[in-house]
Design a protein around this motif. Structure first.
Motif, PDB file in Angstrom:
ATOM      1  N   ASP A 192      -7.004  -2.143  -0.395  1.00 49.24           N
ATOM      2  CA  ASP A 192      -8.124  -1.238  -0.625  1.00 49.24           C
ATOM      3  C   ASP A 192      -8.669  -1.426  -2.034  1.00 49.24           C
ATOM      4  O   ASP A 192      -7.943  -1.830  -2.951  1.00 49.24           O
ATOM      5  N   ARG A 193      -9.933  -1.098  -2.215  1.00 49.89           N
ATOM      6  CA  ARG A 193     -10.585  -1.262  -3.518  1.00 49.89           C
ATOM      7  C   ARG A 193      -9.858  -0.466  -4.598  1.00 49.89           C
ATOM      8  O   ARG A 193      -9.664  -0.952  -5.725  1.00 49.89           O
ATOM      9  N   GLU A 197       0.820  -1.216   0.000  1.00 56.10           N
ATOM     10  CA  GLU A 197       0.000   0.000   0.000  1.00 56.10           C
ATOM     11  C   GLU A 197       0.853   1.265   0.000  1.00 56.10           C
ATOM     12  O   GLU A 197       0.383   2.329  -0.417  1.00 56.10           O
TER      13      GLU A 197
END
Length: 457
Positions: free
Chosen positions: A117-118, A87
């Motif tokens: 996360d999307r 991330e």
């Protein structure tokens, strides 16, 4: 510096980095290099250092490590920390690291991907939807863009906020888009300070020469080699990537271009030597590296037998004139080196896109001219040496003529072989050297021994 000193220095620098006592911050590449040294001597300490690295830098370090060390990282770290590390990466690096993880452990890669996360998932899927040779596979979706109707001050404020939050790195341009996300202009950051921050970007562009800010772009589906050439030719810091409608998708930065060039150069060097790929050579597995090289050595053995069979045709000639056995390797060796020179230059020019099969006439003429000129020079030189060495003038004529012939054919096939392989979509670096060695040996031995049998006996 011996191995113990290198290990001590690597440990000291990594410890200083982890404890924030180092004067100059280490880059991810530096840390990765020191970790390689540590792992060679102490695998447990290597795993300990990996566990202590912060997620902010862990992903960048992992990308710099060879596959066999990355496997240790994946097996050592908990999934949560790997997710944090990914991330923190830019989208292109995140996609690359996830692909590495997938090659090592598909189950863990799926677990990591599902936990992202999307938005991160969508960015990674978009990048991985492209073929590995397409520009879209090398782009990062993080960029500094603004709408034509937006005031410059608003755009700059957003840039400041994104930089403070660590959302953007290595920004060099402001990409200007319309309401349909179509890229219209690109303004270097250094030019922004010249403009009125209270005006809209459209007003600024209209006041200045529009052509000045028309960007060089890369189509998402075009070959990455063409994009790299464009970046180099126009000395660009980054290049925007658009789709067929002109919609801005991302950008390719100079570090991506540099990595591609380095990987391509490494691949060409390894292929020319018929040594497999770099990752395999760096792998700890002795069996893998041995097998990779052994395949090409087997092929080389077969071609060597072919060359030796040519010598066998003239065994009576060699037995009658022992000097031929002494001089024979000189002809083959000089021809082989000449062919390798032509081969190396041709492969390089093919890699850089300077020549193709259809327009290679001038390149062939040049290599033949160089080979023939050197052939005349060295044919005369070895002819004189052989004449005085064995006190037989005609022997000098034989070896001189054979060398001239071999030089000519070496230059010809050193150029034609890689061009032909490229024509049939075969990597010209792979196998060219084996084929060329066979040609120069066969021509060298046959011409030298054939002329000797005809003229001397």
């Amino acid at each position: 510096m011996n191995e113990n000193d290198r290990l001590a220095e690597a440990k000291e620098l990594i410890d200083s980095h982890l404890n924030d006592t180092i004067e100059e911050e280490l880059s991810p590449a530096d840390i990765a290099q020191h970790l390689k040294i540590v792992r060679q001597h102490d695998e447990e300490l290597f795993a300990e250092y990996i566990e202590k690295l912060e997620p902010e830098i862990l992903g960048d370090v992992a990308i710099e490590l060879p596959d066999h060390m990355l496997k240790d990282v994946i097996e050592t770290l908990p999934t949560d920390k790997i997710i944090e590390a990914i991330e923190e990466l830019e989208s292109d690096d995140a996609a690359e690291l996830l692909e590495y993880i997938e090659d090592i452990d598909e189950k863990k890669a799926k677990e990591v991907f599902d936990s992202l996360d999307r938005d991160d998932q969508e960015e990674i899927l978009r990048i991985r939807s492209y073929d590995e040779n397409e520009a879209g596979a090398y782009m990062q979706t993080e960029l500094f863009s603004a709408n034509l109707n937006e005031k410059l001050q608003t755009a700059v404020n957003r840039l400041r906020e994104q930089k403070e939050n660590g959302e953007l790195e290595n920004v060099s341009q402001l990409f200007i888009i319309d309401d349909d996300q179509v890229l219209k202009f690109a303004i270097p950051l250094e030019d922004l300070i010249l403009f009125d921050f209270n005006k809209t970007l459209e007003e600024i562009i209209q006041k200045n020469k529009e052509d000045k800010y028309k960007p060089h772009v890369a189509m998402d589906s075009e070959p990455i080699e063409d994009v790299v050439d464009r970046v180099q030719n126009y000395d660009l810091n980054s290049i925007p990537v658009v789709d067929s409608k002109g919609v801005l998708l991302g950008r390719i930065t100079t570090d991506d271009v540099h990595d591609f060039i380095e990987d391509s150069a490494t691949e060409q060097i390894y292929n020319l030597a018929n040594v497999g790929d770099a990752d395999e050579e760096e792998d700890d597995s002795l069996l893998k590296a041995t097998r990779s090289r052994g395949i090409w050595l087997l092929i080389n053995l077969v071609t060597a037998i072919v060359s030796s069979s040519i010598i066998g045709l003239f065994d009576d000639t060699i037995a009658s004139y022992v000097a031929l056995a002494i001089l024979m390797p000189i002809v083959a060796s000089m021809g082989g080196n000449t062919g390798t020179q032509a081969l190396t230059v041709t492969v390089r020019r093919l890699t850089l896109g300077e020549i193709e099969f259809e327009n290679a006439k001038n390149a062939l003429k040049r290599e033949l001219g160089i080979a023939f000129t050197n052939g005349v020079i060295f044919a005369v030189l070895i002819g004189i040496v052989a004449s005085f060495w064995f006190d037989r003038p005609m022997l000098g004529v034989v070896i001189g003529a054979a060398m001239l012939m071999n030089f000519f054919f070496a230059g010809f096939f050193g150029t034609v072989i890689p061009l032909t392989l490229k024509r049939f979509n075969i990597d010209p670096a792979v196998g060219s050297s084996v084929l060329l060695t066979t040609v120069t040996d066969v021509v060298g031995f046959f011409s030298f021994l054939g002329l000797a049998k005809w003229i001397l006996l």
